[in-house]
Write a protein that holds these residues in place. Structure first.
Motif, PDB file in Angstrom:
ATOM      1  N   THR A  55     -12.496  -2.086  11.132  1.00  0.00           N
ATOM      2  CA  THR A  55     -12.085  -1.358   9.931  1.00  0.00           C
ATOM      3  C   THR A  55     -12.910  -1.785   8.730  1.00  0.00           C
ATOM      4  OG1 THR A  55      -9.814  -1.185  10.745  1.00  0.00           O
ATOM      5  CG2 THR A  55     -10.158  -0.853   8.391  1.00  0.00           C
ATOM      6  N   SER A  56     -13.057  -3.090   8.556  1.00  0.00           N
ATOM      7  CA  SER A  56     -13.779  -3.647   7.413  1.00  0.00           C
ATOM      8  C   SER A  56     -14.806  -4.653   7.898  1.00  0.00           C
ATOM      9  CB  SER A  56     -12.805  -4.323   6.441  1.00  0.00           C
ATOM     10  OG  SER A  56     -13.502  -5.109   5.491  1.00  0.00           O
ATOM     11  N   GLU A  59     -14.284  -8.136   6.181  1.00  0.00           N
ATOM     12  CA  GLU A  59     -13.211  -8.948   6.760  1.00  0.00           C
ATOM     13  C   GLU A  59     -13.599  -9.471   8.139  1.00  0.00           C
ATOM     14  OE1 GLU A  59      -9.511  -6.907   6.755  1.00  0.00           O
ATOM     15  OE2 GLU A  59      -9.496  -6.569   4.587  1.00  0.00           O
ATOM     16  N   GLU A 112     -18.981  -0.990  11.206  1.00  0.00           N
ATOM     17  CA  GLU A 112     -18.033  -0.265  10.363  1.00  0.00           C
ATOM     18  C   GLU A 112     -18.583   1.141  10.135  1.00  0.00           C
ATOM     19  OE1 GLU A 112     -16.273  -0.088   5.810  1.00  0.00           O
ATOM     20  OE2 GLU A 112     -17.147  -1.978   6.537  1.00  0.00           O
ATOM     21  N   HIS A 114     -18.616   4.798   8.456  1.00  0.00           N
ATOM     22  CA  HIS A 114     -18.202   5.450   7.216  1.00  0.00           C
ATOM     23  C   HIS A 114     -17.945   6.935   7.442  1.00  0.00           C
ATOM     24  CE1 HIS A 114     -19.616   1.681   5.596  1.00  0.00           C
ATOM     25  NE2 HIS A 114     -20.834   1.922   6.048  1.00  0.00           N
ATOM     26  N   ASP A 179      -7.438  -5.084  14.165  1.00  0.00           N
ATOM     27  CA  ASP A 179      -8.138  -3.898  14.671  1.00  0.00           C
ATOM     28  C   ASP A 179      -7.896  -3.664  16.161  1.00  0.00           C
ATOM     29  OD1 ASP A 179      -9.227  -3.207  12.226  1.00  0.00           O
ATOM     30  OD2 ASP A 179     -11.063  -4.362  12.545  1.00  0.00           O
TER      31      ASP A 179
END
Length: 205
Positions: A55-56, A59, A112, A114, A179
């Motif tokens: 997701t990030s 992170e 990640e 987009h 995740d």
């Protein structure tokens, strides 16, 4: 006719023996098992990396670098292109990736996306078809587990110790992140000197 107890892959070599089956022979054919060479499969040379969609990326990097101790090697952004779409098989793909390297030189690629916007969050259980986990040998399971849980990952059960067999004393635990990524940590038995024993891979090699 194939001699009794001799497999097709066995090879036969003439050997000089004194007695075979209680009879005198000058030369006898004795089956000697010679393992056949393992066939090459798809001409693989080595594993290159494991890719994980997150997701990030920020992170994920904090976890893999600050908690697990991997080294951040590179970060790259790939805008949408026919090249990218053909590689990943996703129309409209736009992705930023980072590569991290473990202490043993193994590489993990964190991605990640987009775009496209209609992305799913997959959180399979260990028993669900398609579920994947990565397994790492560690020096101190309890210490690492405390750090992993402090970072928001959950253990899927209490650490277990193998009893008996070639893996006797091996400690194992599964953990899962936000995740849905699952990792397995293994710790070899601790010796009298306080250090983990030398341990082969899961095949005992």
């Amino acid at each position: 006719m194939r001699p009794l107890g001799v497999r097709r892959e066995d090879r036969f070599h003439p050997r000089t023996v004194g007695h075979v089956l209680g009879k005198a022979w000058s030369t006898a054919v004795i089956p000697v098992h010679v393992p056949l060479a393992r066939p090459a499969i798809a001409a693989f040379r080595r594993a290159d990396h494991v890719g994980i969609t997150v997701t990030s990326l920020a992170e994920a990097l904090r976890f893999w670098v600050d908690v697990l101790g991997f080294r951040h090697v590179v970060k790259t952004h790939y805008e949408n292109s026919e090249f990218l779409e053909q590689v990943v098989g996703v129309d409209g793909a736009d992705v930023t990736l980072a590569m991290v390297e473990g202490p043993d030189g193994s590489l993990v690629e964190l991605l990640e996306y987009h775009a496209p916007s209609e992305r799913q969050m997959m959180k399979p259980r260990s028993c669900d078809v398609g579920s994947v986990h990565l397994a790492y040998m560690v020096d101190n399971l309890d210490s690492l587990l405390a750090k992993v849980e402090a970072a928001g990952w959950l253990r899927l059960g209490a650490p277990q110790t193998v009893s008996g067999g070639a893996r006797d004393g091996l400690r194992i635990v599964y953990v899962r992140g936000q995740d849905g990524v699952t990792l397995e940590f293994l710790q070899a038995p601790i010796q009298a000197n306080g250090h983990a024993a030398a341990w082969p891979n899961s095949l005992g090699a």
